[in-house]
Scaffold this motif. Structure first.
Motif, short mmCIF file in Angstrom:
data_model
loop_
_atom_site.label_atom_id
_atom_site.label_comp_id
_atom_site.label_asym_id
_atom_site.label_seq_id
_atom_site.Cartn_x
_atom_site.Cartn_y
_atom_site.Cartn_z
N HIS A 32 -6.20 -8.05 17.51
CA HIS A 32 -6.53 -9.42 19.11
C HIS A 32 -5.63 -9.72 19.49
O HIS A 32 -5.32 -10.46 20.90
CB HIS A 32 -7.36 -10.06 18.46
N ARG A 366 -10.59 -16.73 27.92
CA ARG A 366 -11.98 -15.77 28.35
C ARG A 366 -12.90 -15.54 29.11
O ARG A 366 -12.24 -14.51 29.70
CB ARG A 366 -13.40 -16.21 27.21
N ARG A 369 -9.13 -13.50 31.27
CA ARG A 369 -8.89 -12.61 30.61
C ARG A 369 -9.86 -11.23 31.50
O ARG A 369 -9.26 -9.91 31.46
CB ARG A 369 -9.06 -12.95 28.87
N LYS A 370 -10.72 -11.75 32.02
CA LYS A 370 -11.63 -10.70 32.46
C LYS A 370 -10.90 -10.46 33.65
O LYS A 370 -10.97 -9.40 34.51
CB LYS A 370 -12.63 -10.64 33.47
N ASN A 505 -8.46 -13.19 22.71
CA ASN A 505 -9.36 -12.80 24.68
C ASN A 505 -8.12 -11.48 24.52
O ASN A 505 -8.30 -11.76 25.50
CB ASN A 505 -9.13 -13.98 24.80
#
Length: 629
Positions: A32, A366, A369-370, A505
């Motif tokens: 990760h 999270r 991180r997209k 993430n």
């Protein structure tokens, strides 16, 4: 941002056992932290092995692959972090040696070349950045482990039998067959006191956190290696007090702007998409404002909001983003979204960690991180520039308490603590027996005031707040508290929380306010430029007002809170009851059952909000369960 782990063994027979399968398990545990590339380096003849997981940020080509071997073949480097002034260092190396041979343009290669040519001390004092690294000298059979000045990047190390284990997270060390996994009960007591485990301790016996600003040199056959300091925050504070900033207020504001702009110029470099967390508060708003000043296009900013909750700060972030022209993304999460994170916390944090703001921190990471691989944060402003509310009220409390005889205070506290007094009054009573300002603050920061009575067979070790004798020269009280928090709470709570939540993430976070030049400047500032008229971060506010209207950002500090108390009485009750059941606590053999069950019953009945105390127990119990899965 990456992760690494390794083994140095004193046993010749270990060479065959330290197989690629073992290293693979260590690598998987760190995937990760760096999902883009995996590298191994082994020298079975001397029983040294290291594995690296890469999150590609600078020079995405194979020229940045790690572990990296020097051109001469003598040195091997595994590195986690970023060197923000790597271009300057590269230029200096070329100048010093008439031009170096470069295989690529990564900061890893610059760091390795500096270590080879300049040596350890000069390199450490020359580089600016966040880092942890392991350098193996094949000729001398010497291992060097080092960590950045403010402890932004983690590094664990310790002997297990005749093998030295080291790495970015404990879960990688636990994948080694030499790892014994015995819980350190003294560290568990520290967890109950602070809700985190301060350096140099870890939850495991024999495994330590390398302190910030330190390195350690390990040789085969010597298990007595001691970390050595190359940058000392205590010395920085003393120098600041001895030679304070003497310029005018506007000069201080201008100098801070120059330093932060310089810090950002390095931290905004990346070969991947980059953005920033934005809460709408002073620190993150200032970081984004100055990022936008340097950027050719709109900065990407990210915030989460909570539907229908009083602690929602998303509207403030949106207002600041609109004013600055940032490209803002916000995500409103439900209570269910937040609660769904709780079962994963024991896996996200490699040792038990109990700051409940870890939940929204994971959610915003999270979401970000997209869209991006790197996010800048505003962390550090509170500790360096006086933002926390205790800096306002603790000196007032101490001025009053010191006038009351200690015996009278203690007697009154013992009597009233048994009565159903409000939460804040209970806390005041619990700290009223303090002998001095240092003990007063230590008690205020304690969740369980006597954790040794809760953790069976424990002996709580000293920590910075418990034994601050080397720091008592710091005056006034507010400055002392800031110095304590900057070397304890910020490093082992705030930075751990963000690093693990973001890295879970595969998101790199950077902290521009922790550039050591800004840290050193803040130490020289008089208190009046930090706290004024009952309000903290005065100098940060003056700089921010140049870019954002005062009305958009001036409001009481809220923090990244969740309604933990009501959750434990409601949707988390069954989960918590299972972990806190009498048979579960007895079977674990780590806790005395009575005080925990008493706190749990008080909380359920609404007599007291014990969520701060119970969360540390719950996080340990959940973490312990995860180790057996």
């Amino acid at each position: 941002m990456c992760g690494f782990a390794g083994i140095l063994s004193n046993e010749p027979s270990r060479a065959l056992e330290l197989s690629r399968a073992c290293l693979e398990k260590m690598a998987v545990a760190l995937t990760h932290r760096g999902p883009d590339d995996r590298g191994f380096w082994q020298d079975p003849s001397i029983n040294f092995s290291v594995v690296h997981q890469r999150l590609s940020i600078s020079d995405l080509s194979s020229a940045g692959h790690q572990p990296m071997t020097s051109l001469c073949g003598r040195y091997v480097l595994a590195f986690n972090g970023e060197i923000y002034n790597h271009a300057e260092i590269r230029s200096s190396l070329d100048s010093d040696f008439g031009g170096c041979v470069w295989r690529g343009r990564s900061d890893t290669e610059v760091l390795l070349t500096a270590l080879v040519n300049w040596g350890l001390e000069r390199t450490l004092t020359s580089i600016r950045g966040m880092f942890a690294f392991a350098l193996w000298d094949r000729k001398q059979q010497v291992l060097v482990l080092a960590r950045d000045r403010m402890g932004e990047k983690p590094l664990y190390w310790g002997w297990q039998g005749r093998s030295l284990l080291f790495g970015s997270e404990l879960k990688a060390l636990a994948a080694c067959p030499d790892f014994n996994g015995r819980v350190d009960r003294g560290s568990l007591a520290l967890l109950l006191r602070y809700n985190y485990i301060p350096a140099p301790h870890s939850i495991y016996q024999g495994i330590h956190k390398l302190p910030p600003g330190h390195y350690v040199i390990v040789t085969l056959g010597n298990q007595q290696a001691t970390p050595k300091c190359y940058w000392d925050y205590r010395t920085v504070v003393r120098k600041g007090l001895d030679a304070p900033f003497m310029g005018a207020e506007q000069q201080a504001v201008d100098l801070l702007e120059s330093l932060l702009t310089s810090s950002l110029s390095g931290q905004m470099e990346a070969d991947v998409p980059l953005g920033a967390f934005l809460s709408g508060g002073i620190d993150s708003s200032l970081v984004v404002a100055l990022m936008q000043q340097q950027a050719a296009r709109s900065i990407h900013t990210y915030a989460i909001g909570f539907e229908g909750k009083a602690f929602d700060e998303a509207p403030y972030a949106l207002a600041v983003a609109k004013h600055l022209g940032a490209d803002h993304t916000e995500l409103y999460v439900t209570e269910r979204d937040a609660l769904d994170v709780v079962p994963n916390l024991a896996h996200i944090y490699c040792e038990p960690f109990a700051d409940s703001s870890q939940i929204p921190t994971f959610l915003v990471s999270r979401m970000a991180r997209k869209y991006v691989t790197v996010a800048l944060t505003g962390d550090g402003g509170d500790e360096l520039f006086g933002g926390y509310t205790p800096y306002q009220f603790m000196p007032k409390i101490w001025r009053v308490l010191r006038l009351v005889p200690k015996s009278l205070r203690q007697g009154l506290a013992r009597t009233l603590l048994h009565l159903p007094v409000p939460q804040k009054i209970e806390k005041l009573l619990s700290i009223s027996g303090a002998l001095n300002r240092e003990e007063l603050y230590w008690r205020m920061r304690s969740h369980w005031l006597n954790p040794e009575s809760v953790v069976r067979e424990s002996n709580e070790p000293d920590s910075l707040l418990h034994n601050p004798s080397d720091w008592r020269f710091i005056e006034p009280f507010e400055t002392w508290m800031m110095a304590m928090d900057a070397q304890d709470y910020m490093i082992d709570d705030v930075l751990v929380k963000v690093d693990r939540a973001a890295m879970a993430n595969s998101l790199e976070t950077r902290v521009p306010l922790l550039d050591h030049r800004i840290v050193e400047f803040s130490a020289s500032l008089p208190l009046s430029l930090k706290i004024r008229s009952g309000q903290g971060k005065w100098i940060l506010r003056q700089l921010l007002y140049k870019y954002v209207p005062q009305a958009l950002v001036d409001r009481p500090k809220a923090g990244f809170m969740v309604p933990l108390g009501s959750w434990l009485r409601g949707p988390l009750r069954e989960w918590a009851e299972n972990l806190l059941s009498e048979h579960r606590l007895k079977d674990g053999a780590y806790f005395n059952v009575t005080p925990i069950r008493h706190a749990w019953n008080e909380h359920l009945q609404g007599q007291r909000d014990r969520s701060g105390q119970l969360w540390s127990i719950l996080m340990f119990q959940a973490w312990l369960e995860a180790q057996t899965l």
